[in-house]
Design a protein around this motif. Structure first.
Motif, PDB file in Angstrom:
ATOM      1  N   TYR A 182       0.868   4.114  -2.920  1.00  0.00           N
ATOM      2  CA  TYR A 182       0.473   5.495  -2.654  1.00  0.00           C
ATOM      3  C   TYR A 182       1.629   6.489  -2.770  1.00  0.00           C
ATOM      4  O   TYR A 182       1.394   7.691  -2.885  1.00  0.00           O
ATOM      5  N   ALA A 230      -7.536  -0.743  -0.033  1.00  0.00           N
ATOM      6  CA  ALA A 230      -6.314  -0.140  -0.563  1.00  0.00           C
ATOM      7  C   ALA A 230      -6.358  -0.003  -2.078  1.00  0.00           C
ATOM      8  O   ALA A 230      -5.834   0.960  -2.642  1.00  0.00           O
ATOM      9  N   THR A 279       0.833  -1.210   0.000  1.00  0.00           N
ATOM     10  CA  THR A 279       0.000   0.000   0.000  1.00  0.00           C
ATOM     11  C   THR A 279       0.863   1.253   0.000  1.00  0.00           C
ATOM     12  O   THR A 279       0.589   2.214  -0.732  1.00  0.00           O
ATOM     13  N   VAL A 294      -5.680   1.652   6.023  1.00  0.00           N
ATOM     14  CA  VAL A 294      -5.748   0.241   5.653  1.00  0.00           C
ATOM     15  C   VAL A 294      -5.547  -0.633   6.893  1.00  0.00           C
ATOM     16  O   VAL A 294      -6.252  -1.625   7.101  1.00  0.00           O
ATOM     17  N   GLY A 299      -7.133  -5.126   1.737  1.00  0.00           N
ATOM     18  CA  GLY A 299      -6.676  -5.104   0.349  1.00  0.00           C
ATOM     19  C   GLY A 299      -7.680  -4.461  -0.587  1.00  0.00           C
ATOM     20  O   GLY A 299      -7.310  -3.693  -1.479  1.00  0.00           O
ATOM     21  N   VAL A 335      -1.983   4.383   4.443  1.00  0.00           N
ATOM     22  CA  VAL A 335      -1.473   3.128   4.998  1.00  0.00           C
ATOM     23  C   VAL A 335      -2.093   2.870   6.373  1.00  0.00           C
ATOM     24  O   VAL A 335      -2.509   1.743   6.685  1.00  0.00           O
ATOM     25  N   SER A 389      -9.655   5.365  -3.410  1.00  0.00           N
ATOM     26  CA  SER A 389      -8.681   5.401  -2.320  1.00  0.00           C
ATOM     27  C   SER A 389      -7.305   5.782  -2.845  1.00  0.00           C
ATOM     28  O   SER A 389      -6.596   6.609  -2.262  1.00  0.00           O
ATOM     29  N   VAL A 390      -6.919   5.173  -3.953  1.00  0.00           N
ATOM     30  CA  VAL A 390      -5.615   5.491  -4.556  1.00  0.00           C
ATOM     31  C   VAL A 390      -5.553   6.963  -4.929  1.00  0.00           C
ATOM     32  O   VAL A 390      -4.541   7.644  -4.702  1.00  0.00           O
TER      33      VAL A 390
END
Length: 372
Positions: free
Chosen positions: A73, A175, A69, A150, A172, A147, A180-181
């Motif tokens: 990111y 993430a 993650t 998550v 997962g 992070v 989210s990204v």
């Protein structure tokens, strides 16, 4: 019993049981358990031999998920550039001036603030102070918030289901969700807001079956209050859901649940209100203008631009009702009322958003979904 040093251990334990046998049965049982646990060839029950390996495997899985993650990111850090230059400039100002840091000023000269409270800017400004101003230092706090979020999702799902695998699966999915990204690779306040609200939801699930439910709910209030200092009215949208969840499913007696919710409300008001109170009593001539307002009022920012007027989920009727009340000098400012109005109009807003296809096609629909 008085025994010589050379007397065998078996005689010591047997003598102890004999002396206790004439007393209460509970004492007899306790001594017998002690004898069994210390006798040669007899050991206390142990966990399955593979329990430690399961824990190690789950730990490796969590570490791999969080590492992947972080890579997702953070790399490449230059892809997003300065992202939102508006907030990047405020982070630069906060790195240069502690006064600009506190108020969330757009410039180090403290002429005007951004149109949000400053909590979302503080991690970026501190990162810029420590690492120097760069796209990486501005975006690093957002990635770390992602992070951490998550990890919170994994912990909450594992607690609810008692399944580490389901926890990792949920983390997962979170993430890898495209939005989210996007959020955690950008420097809008939404990254910190999501982290705080997910933490509040996780704390609520912990409170459901905990003997320290009151402390957990106070933590929920503090987290939502900090969310208010990040993006104001948006943080309050979760309050009805979290409150009803605890009130309905908690194992505590009903009266105690109500007391815990009152404690959470008090914590929310305190954690959300301390900065607002300081800005209100600070002489206006010696602080920056409150951005997003025409009145230089932080209350106007909270319940106007970032409240009822600025909420896209409100129906036009509710928006018009608020503006009419303002024109009569009866400005609407209850934060809880805003949250209730948002929750009540959710279904209407969803229907209204779905009509965006007719108005502007697929692009508007995607924009509405991301905005929601």
């Amino acid at each position: 019993p008085q025994c010589s040093r050379d007397e065998p251990v078996e005689n010591l334990t047997t003598t102890a049981v004999r002396e206790k046998s004439g007393e209460h049965g509970q004492d007899r049982r306790m001594v017998a358990l002690a004898v069994l646990s210390t006798s040669p060839g007899i050991s206390a029950p142990r966990r399955p031999a593979n329990a430690a390996s399961h824990r190690a495997t789950n730990g490796v899985g969590l570490g791999a998920l969080l590492g992947a993650t972080a890579l997702l990111y953070l790399w490449p850090s230059s892809a997003s550039g300065w992202s939102n230059e508006y907030y990047a400039a405020a982070a630069q100002a906060g790195a240069q001036s502690w006064k600009a840091f506190f108020f969330g000023s757009l410039d180090a000269g403290n002429a005007i603030t951004v149109d949000k409270p400053p909590l979302g800017l503080w991690p970026m400004a501190l990162s810029a102070r420590l690492l120097g101003l760069s796209p990486f230092s501005v975006l690093l706090p957002q990635a770390l918030a992602g992070v951490a979020t998550v990890a919170l999702v994994v912990s909450a799902v594992r607690h609810l289901t008692d399944s580490p695998r389901l926890g990792l699966l949920a983390g997962g999915i979170f993430a890898l969700t495209p939005v989210s990204v996007l959020v955690f690779r950008y420097n809008n306040p939404d990254a910190l807001l999501i982290f705080l609200l997910v933490a509040a939801a996780g704390a609520t699930t912990r409170a459901l079956d905990s003997e320290r439910a009151g402390a957990w709910m106070v933590g929920v209030g503090v987290l939502v209050g900090l969310g208010f200092l990040t993006k104001m009215g948006e943080a309050l949208m979760v309050v009805p859901a979290l409150s009803l969840t605890y009130l309905t499913f908690s194992a505590a007696p009903l009266l105690r649940r109500a007391k815990h919710l009152l404690g959470a409300a008090a914590a929310l008001v305190f954690s959300a209100g301390w900065w607002v109170a300081i800005v209100m009593i600070w002489p206006a001539a010696s602080r920056p203008w409150i951005g997003g307002t025409t009145t230089n009022s932080v209350m106007d920012l909270a319940f106007g631009y970032n409240g009822v007027e600025g909420s896209p989920a409100l129906t036009p009727q509710l928006r018009g009702w608020h503006l009419a009340a303002e024109s009569r000098g009866q400005r609407l400012r209850p934060a809880v009322g805003d949250g209730i109005a948002l929750a009540a109009s959710g279904s209407t807003a969803a229907l209204r958003r779905s009509a965006a296809i007719d108005e502007g096609g697929i692009r508007n629909l995607v924009g509405s979904v991301l905005d929601w």
